[in-house]
Design an enzyme around this catalytic site. Structure first.
Site, PDB file in Angstrom:
ATOM      1  N   HIS A 203       0.793  -1.227   0.000  1.00 34.18           N
ATOM      2  CA  HIS A 203       0.000   0.000   0.000  1.00 34.18           C
ATOM      3  C   HIS A 203       0.824   1.276   0.000  1.00 34.18           C
ATOM      4  O   HIS A 203       0.293   2.357  -0.214  1.00 34.18           O
ATOM      5  CB  HIS A 203      -0.941   0.027   1.213  1.00 34.18           C
TER       6      HIS A 203
HETATM    7  C1  UD1 Z   1      -1.774   6.031   5.475  1.00 33.16           C
HETATM    8  C2  UD1 Z   1      -0.446   6.455   6.101  1.00 33.16           C
HETATM    9  C3  UD1 Z   1       0.520   5.291   6.095  1.00 33.16           C
HETATM   10  C4  UD1 Z   1      -0.096   4.072   6.750  1.00 33.16           C
HETATM   11  C5  UD1 Z   1      -1.414   3.757   6.060  1.00 33.16           C
HETATM   12  C6  UD1 Z   1      -2.101   2.583   6.702  1.00 33.16           C
HETATM   13  C7  UD1 Z   1       0.081   8.845   5.705  1.00 33.16           C
HETATM   14  C8  UD1 Z   1       0.972   9.778   4.997  1.00 33.16           C
HETATM   15  N1  UD1 Z   1       0.177   7.538   5.330  1.00 33.16           N
HETATM   16  O1  UD1 Z   1      -1.516   5.717   4.103  1.00 33.16           O
HETATM   17  O2  UD1 Z   1       1.670   5.664   6.846  1.00 33.16           O
HETATM   18  O3  UD1 Z   1       0.791   2.978   6.616  1.00 33.16           O
HETATM   19  O4  UD1 Z   1      -2.267   4.909   6.173  1.00 33.16           O
HETATM   20  O5  UD1 Z   1      -3.151   2.136   5.914  1.00 33.16           O
HETATM   21  O6  UD1 Z   1      -0.662   9.227   6.577  1.00 33.16           O
HETATM   22  N2  UD1 Z   1      -8.707   5.398   0.773  1.00 33.16           N
HETATM   23  C9  UD1 Z   1      -9.983   4.908   0.685  1.00 33.16           C
HETATM   24  N3  UD1 Z   1     -10.669   4.658   1.833  1.00 33.16           N
HETATM   25  C10 UD1 Z   1     -10.152   4.881   3.054  1.00 33.16           C
HETATM   26  C11 UD1 Z   1      -8.855   5.391   3.147  1.00 33.16           C
HETATM   27  C12 UD1 Z   1      -8.137   5.653   1.996  1.00 33.16           C
HETATM   28  O7  UD1 Z   1     -10.488   4.684  -0.403  1.00 33.16           O
HETATM   29  O8  UD1 Z   1     -10.827   4.605   4.074  1.00 33.16           O
HETATM   30  C13 UD1 Z   1      -7.924   5.611  -0.474  1.00 33.16           C
HETATM   31  C14 UD1 Z   1      -8.104   6.971  -1.095  1.00 33.16           C
HETATM   32  O9  UD1 Z   1      -7.995   6.808  -2.489  1.00 33.16           O
HETATM   33  C15 UD1 Z   1      -6.890   7.736  -0.596  1.00 33.16           C
HETATM   34  C16 UD1 Z   1      -5.836   6.641  -0.576  1.00 33.16           C
HETATM   35  O10 UD1 Z   1      -6.537   5.465  -0.184  1.00 33.16           O
HETATM   36  O11 UD1 Z   1      -6.556   8.817  -1.409  1.00 33.16           O
HETATM   37  C17 UD1 Z   1      -4.705   6.910   0.383  1.00 33.16           C
HETATM   38  O12 UD1 Z   1      -5.198   7.115   1.702  1.00 33.16           O
HETATM   39  P1  UD1 Z   1      -4.355   8.014   2.740  1.00 33.16           P
HETATM   40  O13 UD1 Z   1      -5.048   8.048   4.057  1.00 33.16           O
HETATM   41  O14 UD1 Z   1      -3.991   9.317   2.131  1.00 33.16           O
HETATM   42  O15 UD1 Z   1      -2.988   7.235   2.899  1.00 33.16           O
HETATM   43  P2  UD1 Z   1      -2.694   5.665   3.039  1.00 33.16           P
HETATM   44  O16 UD1 Z   1      -2.110   5.210   1.773  1.00 33.16           O
HETATM   45  O17 UD1 Z   1      -3.848   4.913   3.593  1.00 33.16           O
END
Ligand code: UD1
Length: 356
Positions: A203
């Site tokens: 991820h």
């Molecule tokens: C975040 C953390 C990472 C951690 C990870 C655990 C930061 C910079 N990164 O990364 O350190 O290891 O969480 O999972 O904070 N999305 C959904 N549904 C959700 C959440 C996210 O669809 O409930 C999708 C969206 O497209 C979003 C993407 O995932 O843009 C990334 O989510 P984001 O919270 O920005 O970062 P993670 O990759 O989850």
């Protein structure tokens, strides 16, 4: 003592669970603030239910966005929340954007700030997590280090006086959950047998955002000579779609994110783990399933030193890494004895500042 926890992303809910339990057992007040960084049911709600975490007192509902937008929208709301609850400690967890937002808000408003999982370092300054954890450690009044290695990093940065080793709270949850699910088979895709599969998660931004890198990782997994159960984070699904990468090719069996007890059971019954998650590397070690980490470095160096984790520096070698001989058995406990949350709460209670 009143502690205000700020969480928002999946691994933080796992860390919050034993802290919430330990605070309640010791009779302290606990306010839970959920930033809304993760919002899908499978990324958030199921963790509160399965790990019996009290519902958040405050939900900021920020959702996804670029680093600046996401962190900024947390910050615009957090000042008022901290002032309303006036805690003895603001407690932030790990290394996500929710961590840095909570840290900035607390330090600016002069609330005592404690950082749980302090001192971890990848020394890779391109990782968003590395910025978040370094800046949070330097803002914190109390750095709660999970390991001796983490405490050593803090000392090297001049933060030794604020540091204390508590053990790792994820180990508390992992060991307790493993005991509960010992006789429960994991939910596996049709045709995949217990003990035969490779469990995988990918991820991180550095693995998903570049189409070539993601394509190479997915091809490497698809070419493994075992069924691969790929539990897909929404970021992986979104990026694979954007880059036109097929998550159903070859050995891949792509499934939705698992809840925590199912994940622990899935690790226990896997022949190997391939991941870029920090938590999963450690869980694999604790459950003694060999792990291969798709990164150029790890913060959990003990797993590598003890032979249970290797870094996949060359993706062409993935099959031989997964097939490597079994590691030496060990009874080492670099992450503590499953009582880190009690040690954390005691450390906070001993250091409550008198009110003006
Ligand atoms: C975040 C953390 C990472 C951690 C990870 C655990 C930061 C910079 N990164 O990364 O350190 O290891 O969480 O999972 O904070 N999305 C959904 N549904 C959700 C959440 C996210 O669809 O409930 C999708 C969206 O497209 C979003 C993407 O995932 O843009 C990334 O989510 P984001 O919270 O920005 O970062 P993670 O990759 O989850």
């Amino acid at each position: 003592m009143k502690v205000l926890s700020i969480v928002g992303a999946r691994p933080q809910f796992v860390k919050l669970a034993p802290i919430a339990k330990a605070l309640a057992a010791a009779g302290h007040d606990h306010v839970i603030v959920h930033t809304g960084q993760h919002y899908d049911t499978k990324m958030s709600d199921v963790f509160f239910e399965d790990l019996q975490i009290p519902a958040p007192d405050v939900h900021l509902g920020v959702g996804s966005g670029s680093h600046g937008v996401q962190t900024g929208s947390m910050l615009t709301q957090l000042d008022a929340v901290l002032d309303e609850h006036d805690p003895d400690w603001v407690l932030v967890y790990g290394d996500t954007n929710s961590t840095i937002a909570g840290a900035l808000s607390a330090v600016k408003l002069h609330y005592p700030l404690a950082h749980l999982e302090a001192g971890l370092r990848s020394f890779n300054r391109r990782m968003p997590e590395e910025h978040n954890r370094v800046l949070t450690d330097h803002a914190a009044d109390l750095c709660l280090a999970p390991t001796d290695v983490a405490a050593e990093h803090l000392r090297a940065e001049g933060l030794g006086e604020r540091a204390i080793v508590t053990g790792d709270v994820m180990t508390d949850v992992c060991l307790a959950t493993a005991e509960k699910v010992r006789d429960t088979p994991p939910p596996l895709p049709e045709g995949v047998e217990s003990g035969t599969y490779v469990l995988s998660t990918i991820h991180r931004a550095e693995n998903t955002d570049d189409p070539q890198r993601l394509g190479a990782i997915v091809s490497g997994l698809a070419a493994l000579p075992y069924p691969v159960v790929l539990t897909a984070h929404p970021r992986l699904v979104a990026k694979a779609k954007e880059h036109g990468i097929d998550l159903t090719q070859g050995s891949l069996n792509t499934v939705e994110p698992l809840d925590y007890p199912a994940m622990v059971a899935a690790v226990q019954h896997a022949r190997a783990v391939v991941t870029d998650s920090g938590g999963l590397q450690k869980e694999a070690f604790l459950l003694r399933t060999p792990c291969t980490t798709v990164r150029t470095e790890t913060e959990w160096t003990e797993t590598v030193d003890l032979g249970w984790n290797v870094l996949a520096l060359d993706l062409d070698q993935l099959t031989s890494l997964v097939d490597r001989p079994a590691p030496e058995p060990t009874d080492a406990t670099p992450y503590g004895d499953g009582k880190a949350a009690d040690a954390t709460v005691a450390a906070l209670a001993e250091r409550v500042r008198p009110r003006d």
